[in-house]
Design an enzyme around this catalytic site. Structure first.
Site, PDB file in Angstrom:
ATOM      1  N   GLY A  37       0.484  -0.785  -0.284  1.00 32.76           N
ATOM      2  CA  GLY A  37       0.202   0.132  -0.127  1.00 32.76           C
ATOM      3  C   GLY A  37       0.579   1.850  -0.106  1.00 32.76           C
ATOM      4  O   GLY A  37       2.004   1.115  -0.195  1.00 32.76           O
ATOM      5  N   SER A  78      -2.316 -10.800  -3.420  1.00 33.69           N
ATOM      6  CA  SER A  78      -3.528 -11.443  -3.724  1.00 33.69           C
ATOM      7  C   SER A  78      -3.309 -11.679  -5.263  1.00 33.69           C
ATOM      8  O   SER A  78      -3.864 -10.866  -6.629  1.00 33.69           O
ATOM      9  CB  SER A  78      -4.633  -9.904  -3.666  1.00 33.69           C
ATOM     10  OG  SER A  78      -3.787  -9.125  -4.468  1.00 33.69           O
ATOM     11  N   TYR A 142      -3.894 -19.052  -3.785  1.00 39.78           N
ATOM     12  CA  TYR A 142      -4.605 -17.776  -3.257  1.00 39.78           C
ATOM     13  C   TYR A 142      -5.688 -18.102  -3.441  1.00 39.78           C
ATOM     14  O   TYR A 142      -6.380 -17.490  -1.878  1.00 39.78           O
ATOM     15  CB  TYR A 142      -4.434 -16.602  -4.572  1.00 39.78           C
ATOM     16  CG  TYR A 142      -5.334 -15.616  -4.678  1.00 39.78           C
ATOM     17  CD1 TYR A 142      -4.730 -14.565  -3.008  1.00 39.78           C
ATOM     18  CD2 TYR A 142      -6.331 -15.098  -4.640  1.00 39.78           C
ATOM     19  CE1 TYR A 142      -5.807 -13.897  -3.485  1.00 39.78           C
ATOM     20  CE2 TYR A 142      -7.129 -14.002  -5.204  1.00 39.78           C
ATOM     21  CZ  TYR A 142      -7.032 -13.358  -3.714  1.00 39.78           C
ATOM     22  OH  TYR A 142      -7.734 -11.907  -3.301  1.00 39.78           O
ATOM     23  N   LYS A 146      -7.365 -18.382   0.212  1.00 42.08           N
ATOM     24  CA  LYS A 146      -8.872 -17.200   0.719  1.00 42.08           C
ATOM     25  C   LYS A 146     -10.201 -18.142   1.354  1.00 42.08           C
ATOM     26  O   LYS A 146     -10.972 -17.529   2.268  1.00 42.08           O
ATOM     27  CB  LYS A 146      -9.753 -16.053  -0.454  1.00 42.08           C
ATOM     28  CG  LYS A 146      -8.550 -14.920  -0.504  1.00 42.08           C
ATOM     29  CD  LYS A 146      -8.488 -14.333   0.662  1.00 42.08           C
ATOM     30  CE  LYS A 146      -8.208 -12.896  -0.047  1.00 42.08           C
ATOM     31  NZ  LYS A 146      -8.347 -11.735   1.581  1.00 42.08           N
ATOM     32  N   ARG A 222     -13.475 -11.976 -18.032  1.00 41.45           N
ATOM     33  CA  ARG A 222     -13.419 -11.470 -16.328  1.00 41.45           C
ATOM     34  C   ARG A 222     -14.277 -10.910 -16.113  1.00 41.45           C
ATOM     35  O   ARG A 222     -14.674 -10.228 -17.674  1.00 41.45           O
ATOM     36  CB  ARG A 222     -12.270 -10.905 -16.473  1.00 41.45           C
ATOM     37  CG  ARG A 222     -10.886 -11.866 -16.052  1.00 41.45           C
ATOM     38  CD  ARG A 222     -10.858 -12.731 -14.774  1.00 41.45           C
ATOM     39  NE  ARG A 222      -9.860 -13.494 -14.538  1.00 41.45           N
ATOM     40  CZ  ARG A 222      -9.412 -14.706 -15.631  1.00 41.45           C
ATOM     41  NH1 ARG A 222     -11.069 -15.138 -15.986  1.00 41.45           N
ATOM     42  NH2 ARG A 222      -8.821 -15.335 -15.654  1.00 41.45           N
ATOM     43  N   ARG A 282      -0.345 -17.621 -18.780  1.00 35.50           N
ATOM     44  CA  ARG A 282      -0.696 -17.433 -17.274  1.00 35.50           C
ATOM     45  C   ARG A 282      -0.957 -18.475 -16.431  1.00 35.50           C
ATOM     46  O   ARG A 282      -2.043 -18.969 -16.143  1.00 35.50           O
ATOM     47  CB  ARG A 282      -0.444 -16.307 -17.018  1.00 35.50           C
ATOM     48  CG  ARG A 282      -0.146 -16.315 -15.002  1.00 35.50           C
ATOM     49  CD  ARG A 282      -0.073 -14.636 -14.556  1.00 35.50           C
ATOM     50  NE  ARG A 282      -2.491 -14.214 -15.076  1.00 35.50           N
ATOM     51  CZ  ARG A 282      -2.866 -12.913 -14.557  1.00 35.50           C
ATOM     52  NH1 ARG A 282      -2.026 -11.986 -13.725  1.00 35.50           N
ATOM     53  NH2 ARG A 282      -3.766 -13.153 -14.470  1.00 35.50           N
ATOM     54  N   GLY A 284      -3.013 -20.833 -13.716  1.00 34.39           N
ATOM     55  CA  GLY A 284      -3.993 -20.904 -12.626  1.00 34.39           C
ATOM     56  C   GLY A 284      -4.714 -19.838 -13.445  1.00 34.39           C
ATOM     57  O   GLY A 284      -5.631 -19.832 -12.444  1.00 34.39           O
ATOM     58  N   ASP A 285      -5.251 -19.263 -14.611  1.00 38.13           N
ATOM     59  CA  ASP A 285      -6.073 -18.877 -15.240  1.00 38.13           C
ATOM     60  C   ASP A 285      -6.919 -19.139 -15.521  1.00 38.13           C
ATOM     61  O   ASP A 285      -6.804 -19.968 -16.667  1.00 38.13           O
ATOM     62  CB  ASP A 285      -5.556 -17.606 -16.189  1.00 38.13           C
ATOM     63  CG  ASP A 285      -5.274 -16.394 -15.773  1.00 38.13           C
ATOM     64  OD1 ASP A 285      -5.399 -15.926 -14.718  1.00 38.13           O
ATOM     65  OD2 ASP A 285      -4.395 -15.797 -16.586  1.00 38.13           O
TER      66      ASP A 285
HETATM   67  N1  UDP Z   1      -3.818 -10.050 -18.778  1.00 41.11           N
HETATM   68  C1  UDP Z   1      -3.447 -10.535 -19.725  1.00 41.11           C
HETATM   69  N2  UDP Z   1      -1.814  -9.442 -19.695  1.00 41.11           N
HETATM   70  C2  UDP Z   1      -1.187  -9.455 -18.544  1.00 41.11           C
HETATM   71  C3  UDP Z   1      -2.139  -9.144 -17.578  1.00 41.11           C
HETATM   72  C4  UDP Z   1      -2.797  -9.171 -17.147  1.00 41.11           C
HETATM   73  O1  UDP Z   1      -3.616 -10.658 -20.757  1.00 41.11           O
HETATM   74  O2  UDP Z   1      -0.461  -8.695 -18.864  1.00 41.11           O
HETATM   75  C5  UDP Z   1      -5.090 -10.721 -18.324  1.00 41.11           C
HETATM   76  C6  UDP Z   1      -5.199 -12.157 -17.641  1.00 41.11           C
HETATM   77  O3  UDP Z   1      -4.725 -13.163 -17.435  1.00 41.11           O
HETATM   78  C7  UDP Z   1      -6.320 -12.084 -16.967  1.00 41.11           C
HETATM   79  C8  UDP Z   1      -6.862 -10.546 -17.275  1.00 41.11           C
HETATM   80  O4  UDP Z   1      -5.989 -10.240 -17.879  1.00 41.11           O
HETATM   81  O5  UDP Z   1      -7.190 -12.279 -17.740  1.00 41.11           O
HETATM   82  C9  UDP Z   1      -6.946 -10.059 -16.151  1.00 41.11           C
HETATM   83  O6  UDP Z   1      -5.850 -10.017 -15.740  1.00 41.11           O
HETATM   84  P1  UDP Z   1      -5.435  -9.695 -13.486  1.00 41.11           P
HETATM   85  O7  UDP Z   1      -4.259  -9.525 -13.458  1.00 41.11           O
HETATM   86  O8  UDP Z   1      -5.891  -8.222 -14.330  1.00 41.11           O
HETATM   87  O9  UDP Z   1      -6.967 -10.498 -12.983  1.00 41.11           O
HETATM   88  P2  UDP Z   1      -6.908 -10.891 -11.782  1.00 41.11           P
HETATM   89  O10 UDP Z   1      -7.836 -11.668 -13.056  1.00 41.11           O
HETATM   90  O11 UDP Z   1      -5.833 -12.122 -11.949  1.00 41.11           O
HETATM   91  O12 UDP Z   1      -7.168 -11.181 -10.701  1.00 41.11           O
END
Ligand code: UDP
Length: 330
Positions: A37, A78, A142, A146, A222, A282, A284-285
């Site tokens: 923060g 997070s 993560y 939670k 998302r 990435r 875990g997505d």
């Molecule tokens: N994302 C992306 N490139 C980046 C960052 C995020 O393509 O440099 C994608 C990520 O794979 C997800 C979406 O954007 O599908 C949102 O990611 P973010 O990290 O903002 O939030 P999260 O979903 O992880 O909470």
């Protein structure tokens, strides 16, 4: 007037919740170690206690100094990607610190607790949109951490009568419409700030994490929800906890946007294109996360002010354009 302890109140969602509480005349004590923060994100009207949650003695002092009507617990690690590399770190920080905090609150007789939880609980969800009855099955440490905090709270409720709200945020985005706070992480990993900075020429081109997902354009979908709307949900839930039992809400706009659609929204709002290339997924997505927030709407009267993606992008763009170095502390 009520008094609240806000952990992580110097962070992105926490600082916006602090503004909302102060705006309605409440007193706020922020507990934040400023590891993520920003001091400048804490308004002068709030009291900042700079200490880590792991510092049990300091926690005791805070609860001895003030009597709180509730705890709002934002402080946490997070990042999905980071959690896939350091799972035990996530368990120790998120579960360990939360348990200490819950314990301290109970000991002090503070029996109202609002937890920042996450859509990451649902992993690859059984259905879309995701309602509160959807089975939880986190696809990353993560989300798991939670979920374990939610479980700890359920036991605190059963045994100590603590009343809690677990708010599962989908993708918090945007910034205070009055320009008093915004999104500034270090390192920045979130889509909107990275994409906006790329469009402004302040960062390299964005890497889109995968375009081979089972979605119409192949990129992840998302549910982006405005951080001020999230803050408003906290105020409403605090009110509800006084008259009802514990609750769990999924909070989003109920509409999904792919990464490519977000880049299009930035172009619409700003007139600038986001330079980008396609990279690997990435870890875990999940492919799609979209909230069903009917329960929150029906039970608290919540309704987003910034329900469409362009409105969210507009505030995010305005803050980043006005703050080239974010809060400028690093
Ligand atoms: N994302 C992306 N490139 C980046 C960052 C995020 O393509 O440099 C994608 C990520 O794979 C997800 C979406 O954007 O599908 C949102 O990611 P973010 O990290 O903002 O939030 P999260 O979903 O992880 O909470």
């Amino acid at each position: 007037m009520a008094r609240y302890l806000v952990t992580g109140g110097a962070g992105f969602v926490g600082s916006h919740a602090v503004l909302a509480l102060l705006d309605r005349g409440d007193e706020v004590v922020v507990l934040d170690d400023l590891s993520q923060g920003h001091r400048a994100a804490v308004p002068a009207a709030a009291t900042l206690v700079q200490a880590p949650l792991a510092d049990g003695a300091e926690l005791k002092r805070v609860f001895a100094n003030w009597r709180f009507d509730a705890v709002l617990h934002f402080a946490a690690l997070s990042l999905v990607g980071e959690s896939m590399k350091a799972p035990m770190h996530y368990m120790a920080e998120n579960l360990g610190n939360s348990v200490r905090l819950i314990e301290a609150a109970i000991e002090a007789g503070c029996l109202r607790f609002v937890l920042s939880s996450t859509a990451a609980l649902f992993g690859n969800p059984a259905r879309i949109p995701i309602d509160e009855d959807c089975p939880v099955s986190p696809g990353n440490p993560y989300g798991e951490s939670k979920l374990m905090v939610e479980t700890a709270l359920a036991w605190a409720e059963r045994i100590h009568g603590l009343r809690y709200a677990a708010l599962r945020y989908f993708n918090a985005a945007g910034s205070d419409p009055q320009g008093r706070a915004g999104e500034d992480h270090n390192p920045e990993t979130h889509l909107l700030p990275l994409a906006i900075d790329a469009a402004l020429g302040r960062r390299p081109a964005l890497t889109v994490f995968g375009d081979d997902y089972p979605t119409p354009d192949g990129t992840c979908i998302r549910d982006y929800v405005h951080v001020t709307d999230l803050a408003d949900a906290h105020l409403r839930v605090l009110g509800r906890l006084e008259t009802h039992g514990s609750c769990r809400y999924n909070i989003g706009n109920g509409e999904g946007h792919s990464v490519k659609q977000v880049l299009d929204a930035i172009a619409r709002v700003s007139g600038r294109t986001v330079p980008h290339s396609i990279g690997p997924r990435r870890p875990g997505d999940p492919a799609i996360l979209v909230a069903a927030s009917e329960k929150l709407r029906a039970e608290t009267g919540w309704s987003p002010r910034f329900g469409d993606i362009d409105a969210i992008v507009r505030t995010a763009w305005a803050w980043r354009e006005a703050h080239p170095n974010g809060y400028g502390e690093r």
